[in-house]
Design an enzyme around this catalytic site. Structure first.
Site, PDB file in Angstrom:
ATOM      1  N   ILE A  12       3.231  -3.021   7.829  1.00 55.58           N
ATOM      2  CA  ILE A  12       4.304  -3.530   8.688  1.00 55.58           C
ATOM      3  C   ILE A  12       4.484  -2.627   9.911  1.00 55.58           C
ATOM      4  O   ILE A  12       4.671  -3.104  11.042  1.00 55.58           O
ATOM      5  CB  ILE A  12       5.625  -3.667   7.895  1.00 55.58           C
ATOM      6  CG1 ILE A  12       5.407  -4.571   6.673  1.00 55.58           C
ATOM      7  CG2 ILE A  12       6.715  -4.253   8.785  1.00 55.58           C
ATOM      8  CD1 ILE A  12       6.583  -4.628   5.711  1.00 55.58           C
ATOM      9  N   TYR A 150      11.374   2.767  -7.201  1.00 55.93           N
ATOM     10  CA  TYR A 150      11.177   2.344  -5.806  1.00 55.93           C
ATOM     11  C   TYR A 150      12.506   1.847  -5.223  1.00 55.93           C
ATOM     12  O   TYR A 150      12.958   2.337  -4.172  1.00 55.93           O
ATOM     13  CB  TYR A 150      10.092   1.263  -5.730  1.00 55.93           C
ATOM     14  CG  TYR A 150      10.048   0.547  -4.406  1.00 55.93           C
ATOM     15  CD1 TYR A 150       9.848   1.252  -3.214  1.00 55.93           C
ATOM     16  CD2 TYR A 150      10.231  -0.836  -4.326  1.00 55.93           C
ATOM     17  CE1 TYR A 150       9.829   0.591  -1.985  1.00 55.93           C
ATOM     18  CE2 TYR A 150      10.211  -1.502  -3.107  1.00 55.93           C
ATOM     19  CZ  TYR A 150      10.013  -0.777  -1.944  1.00 55.93           C
ATOM     20  OH  TYR A 150      10.002  -1.425  -0.734  1.00 55.93           O
ATOM     21  N   ARG A 235       9.610 -16.759  -4.433  1.00 57.70           N
ATOM     22  CA  ARG A 235       9.998 -15.637  -3.577  1.00 57.70           C
ATOM     23  C   ARG A 235      10.144 -16.125  -2.138  1.00 57.70           C
ATOM     24  O   ARG A 235       9.625 -17.173  -1.765  1.00 57.70           O
ATOM     25  CB  ARG A 235       8.930 -14.521  -3.618  1.00 57.70           C
ATOM     26  CG  ARG A 235       8.743 -13.901  -5.002  1.00 57.70           C
ATOM     27  CD  ARG A 235       9.946 -13.053  -5.421  1.00 57.70           C
ATOM     28  NE  ARG A 235       9.791 -12.456  -6.748  1.00 57.70           N
ATOM     29  CZ  ARG A 235      10.227 -12.999  -7.884  1.00 57.70           C
ATOM     30  NH1 ARG A 235      10.855 -14.166  -7.880  1.00 57.70           N
ATOM     31  NH2 ARG A 235      10.070 -12.372  -9.037  1.00 57.70           N
ATOM     32  N   ARG A 295       5.767 -11.003 -16.554  1.00 59.51           N
ATOM     33  CA  ARG A 295       5.896  -9.545 -16.428  1.00 59.51           C
ATOM     34  C   ARG A 295       7.367  -9.179 -16.614  1.00 59.51           C
ATOM     35  O   ARG A 295       8.241  -9.927 -16.173  1.00 59.51           O
ATOM     36  CB  ARG A 295       5.486  -9.085 -15.024  1.00 59.51           C
ATOM     37  CG  ARG A 295       4.026  -8.880 -14.844  1.00 59.51           C
ATOM     38  CD  ARG A 295       3.725  -8.257 -13.508  1.00 59.51           C
ATOM     39  NE  ARG A 295       4.362  -8.960 -12.393  1.00 59.51           N
ATOM     40  CZ  ARG A 295       3.982  -8.871 -11.129  1.00 59.51           C
ATOM     41  NH1 ARG A 295       2.977  -8.080 -10.826  1.00 59.51           N
ATOM     42  NH2 ARG A 295       4.590  -9.531 -10.166  1.00 59.51           N
TER      43      ARG A 295
HETATM   44  N1  LIG Z   1       5.447  -5.249   2.368  1.00 62.77           N
HETATM   45  C1  LIG Z   1       6.556  -5.796   1.877  1.00 62.77           C
HETATM   46  O1  LIG Z   1       6.535  -6.967   1.445  1.00 62.77           O
HETATM   47  C2  LIG Z   1       7.853  -5.010   1.874  1.00 62.77           C
HETATM   48  C3  LIG Z   1       8.986  -5.593   1.284  1.00 62.77           C
HETATM   49  C4  LIG Z   1      10.184  -4.875   1.283  1.00 62.77           C
HETATM   50  C5  LIG Z   1      10.261  -3.629   1.904  1.00 62.77           C
HETATM   51  N2  LIG Z   1       9.128  -3.080   2.438  1.00 62.77           N
HETATM   52  C6  LIG Z   1       9.251  -1.745   3.076  1.00 62.77           C
HETATM   53  O2  LIG Z   1       8.604  -1.786   4.322  1.00 62.77           O
HETATM   54  C7  LIG Z   1       8.021  -0.524   4.626  1.00 62.77           C
HETATM   55  C8  LIG Z   1       6.585  -0.706   5.030  1.00 62.77           C
HETATM   56  O3  LIG Z   1       5.886  -1.374   3.985  1.00 62.77           O
HETATM   57  P1  LIG Z   1       4.330  -1.683   4.098  1.00 62.77           P
HETATM   58  O4  LIG Z   1       4.068  -2.883   3.277  1.00 62.77           O
HETATM   59  O5  LIG Z   1       3.936  -1.645   5.521  1.00 62.77           O
HETATM   60  O6  LIG Z   1       3.742  -0.415   3.325  1.00 62.77           O
HETATM   61  P2  LIG Z   1       2.399   0.404   3.642  1.00 62.77           P
HETATM   62  O7  LIG Z   1       2.094   1.181   2.408  1.00 62.77           O
HETATM   63  O8  LIG Z   1       1.357  -0.502   4.185  1.00 62.77           O
HETATM   64  O9  LIG Z   1       2.837   1.388   4.810  1.00 62.77           O
HETATM   65  C9  LIG Z   1       3.573   2.562   4.594  1.00 62.77           C
HETATM   66  C10 LIG Z   1       2.950   3.639   5.463  1.00 62.77           C
HETATM   67  O10 LIG Z   1       3.726   4.830   5.347  1.00 62.77           O
HETATM   68  C11 LIG Z   1       2.809   5.933   5.230  1.00 62.77           C
HETATM   69  N3  LIG Z   1       3.528   6.992   4.508  1.00 62.77           N
HETATM   70  C12 LIG Z   1       4.057   6.926   3.252  1.00 62.77           C
HETATM   71  N4  LIG Z   1       4.630   8.085   2.939  1.00 62.77           N
HETATM   72  C13 LIG Z   1       4.461   8.916   4.002  1.00 62.77           C
HETATM   73  C14 LIG Z   1       4.817  10.262   4.253  1.00 62.77           C
HETATM   74  N5  LIG Z   1       5.449  11.013   3.355  1.00 62.77           N
HETATM   75  N6  LIG Z   1       4.491  10.795   5.454  1.00 62.77           N
HETATM   76  C15 LIG Z   1       3.826  10.063   6.384  1.00 62.77           C
HETATM   77  N7  LIG Z   1       3.463   8.785   6.200  1.00 62.77           N
HETATM   78  C16 LIG Z   1       3.767   8.218   5.001  1.00 62.77           C
HETATM   79  C17 LIG Z   1       1.605   5.396   4.486  1.00 62.77           C
HETATM   80  O11 LIG Z   1       0.436   6.141   4.714  1.00 62.77           O
HETATM   81  C18 LIG Z   1       1.512   3.984   5.075  1.00 62.77           C
HETATM   82  O12 LIG Z   1       0.698   3.971   6.217  1.00 62.77           O
HETATM   83  C19 LIG Z   1       8.215   0.344   3.378  1.00 62.77           C
HETATM   84  O13 LIG Z   1       9.290   1.213   3.629  1.00 62.77           O
HETATM   85  C20 LIG Z   1       8.555  -0.645   2.285  1.00 62.77           C
HETATM   86  O14 LIG Z   1       9.416  -0.072   1.343  1.00 62.77           O
HETATM   87  C21 LIG Z   1       7.935  -3.734   2.438  1.00 62.77           C
END
Ligand SMILES: NC(=O)c1ccc[n+]([C@@H]2O[C@H](COP(=O)([O-])OP(=O)(O)OC[C@H]3O[C@@H](n4cnc5c(N)ncnc54)[C@H](O)[C@@H]3O)[C@@H](O)[C@H]2O)c1
Length: 340
Positions: A12, A150, A235, A295
């Protein structure tokens, strides 16, 4: 504007960077590649030229995070970086507390050091836990009772940020926070520059596309006896570009000395089988699947009530039909498959 994006190489965060760059902003991306790949940053660099800067940084390291923000002090921070795989958080809860809460502590300290006051935080419907049926569609006033590390770590970040905006230290500063509570995010860039790129992959749409092309074993649909029309879980899917557009709208409503929580969902749900069939149609081939047992902790239906974000902003989901989501995901997937 000067905007710092944490998790910039992630799914994202990278789409957010791209949209911000397309809109003419200066973007400083931060990531440690723990859950992502440098190739995504290469794509952002190609799109953004000298308006895009990137710093590889471990956000749980306070000194390193402070140093990174000093490089390009932001007007606004978008904080996407986190670990976000629910089963992993059940197995290794401390990693989630350390990473998600630790990174946010560092970031807020670093923001104070450069007098950055505004932040948009990626929160999640997982902070609501498993609401009872009377609470669905889920509004922001639904009690937040997460059921795994989480969700708990994300809720802890919300609490921490609330304390940060209300703190008396540096009280002359008008800090402001928006919590965007996402539901299910899917799809890819409209120009196919980037897409969802995880290894291992845990999200339904990319897994369906991988299964359709033999890159993933047959999909297991967990439970077909739920009280939903086709028996599979429902969902609320939002196209990643719509989600990013919600961040752009959120910039306009960042409160002063307050936090503002808004759900980002469409209010419509799609079942696992509906998503699977849309993926088959997009890929032009069937997604092989088998039904498995339910699940633990999978409620039958989780759908947002988007009334608040509709009322407070101009945000409306424009691309979140299943067709649009799965076609954009497929285009990027097919393009990547050719080049690997
Ligand atoms: N994808 C979904 O459907 C969804 C739904 C609800 C909430 N979210 C939230 O959206 C955000 C992004 O999700 P996403 O799907 O893009 O996840 P993602 O895993 O693709 O991206 C997260 C990024 O953060 C980086 N990262 C994690 N910990 C780090 C740290 N300590 N230091 C530096 N970089 C770090 C990772 O390397 C990764 O590139 C997250 O906070 C997640 O909780 C996502």
């Amino acid at each position: 504007m000067k905007i710092t994006v944490t998790g910039a190489a992630g799914y994202i965060g990278s789409h957010a960077c791209l949209r911000l760059l397309d809109d003419g902003h200066q973007v400083h991306g931060l990531d440690n590649f723990s859950r992502s790949f440098p190739r995504t940053v290469d794509a952002l660099q190609r799109a953004g030229g000298d308006r895009f800067h990137f710093t590889q940084v471990q956000l749980t390291d306070q000194a390193a995070t402070a140093a990174a923000l000093q490089l390009h002090p932001p007007e606004i921070v978008m904080h996407f970086a986190a670990f976000a795989v629910v089963p992993e958080s059940v197995k290794f809860p401390l990693i989630y507390w350390h990473n998600n809460v630790g990174a946010t502590v560092s970031l807020l300290h670093a923001m104070d050091a450069v007098d950055a006051r505004k932040i948009i935080f990626s929160s999640t419907c997982a902070t609501y836990g498993e609401p009872n049926a009377a609470r669905i569609p889920i509004g922001e006033d639904c009690p937040q009772r997460p059921t795994h590390a989480y969700g708990e770590s994300k809720l802890a970040c919300e609490h921490m940020m609330k304390a940060w905006v209300q703190s008396h230290a540096l009280a002359d500063r008008d800090r402001g926070v928006v919590f965007l509570r996402y539901f299910n995010v899917a799809g890819g860039d409209y120009l196919d520059r980037i897409g969802e790129d995880h290894d291992p992959e845990t999200h339904l749409v990319p897994i369906c596309l991988r299964a359709a092309t033999g890159r993933h074993p047959e999909l297991v649909v967990y439970g077909n006896d739920y009280p939903t029309p086709d028996g599979t879980c429902i969902r609320d899917y939002v196209h990643v570009e719509d989600l990013v557009a919600a961040h752009i709208e959120a910039i306009k409503v960042i409160p002063r000395r307050e936090t503002l929580a808004m759900n980002v969902g469409t209010g419509n749900g799609a079942s696992v089988l509906e998503v699977l069939h849309a993926c088959s149609a997009a890929a032009g081939r069937p997604v092989p699947f088998a039904f498995g047992p339910r699940r633990d902790g999978d409620p039958p239906r989780l759908v947002s009530n988007p009334e608040k974000i509709f009322r407070l902003t101009n945000w409306r989901p424009a691309r979140s039909s299943l067709e649009s989501i799965t076609q954009s995901a497929w285009r990027w997937f097919a393009k990547e498959k050719k080049s690997t």
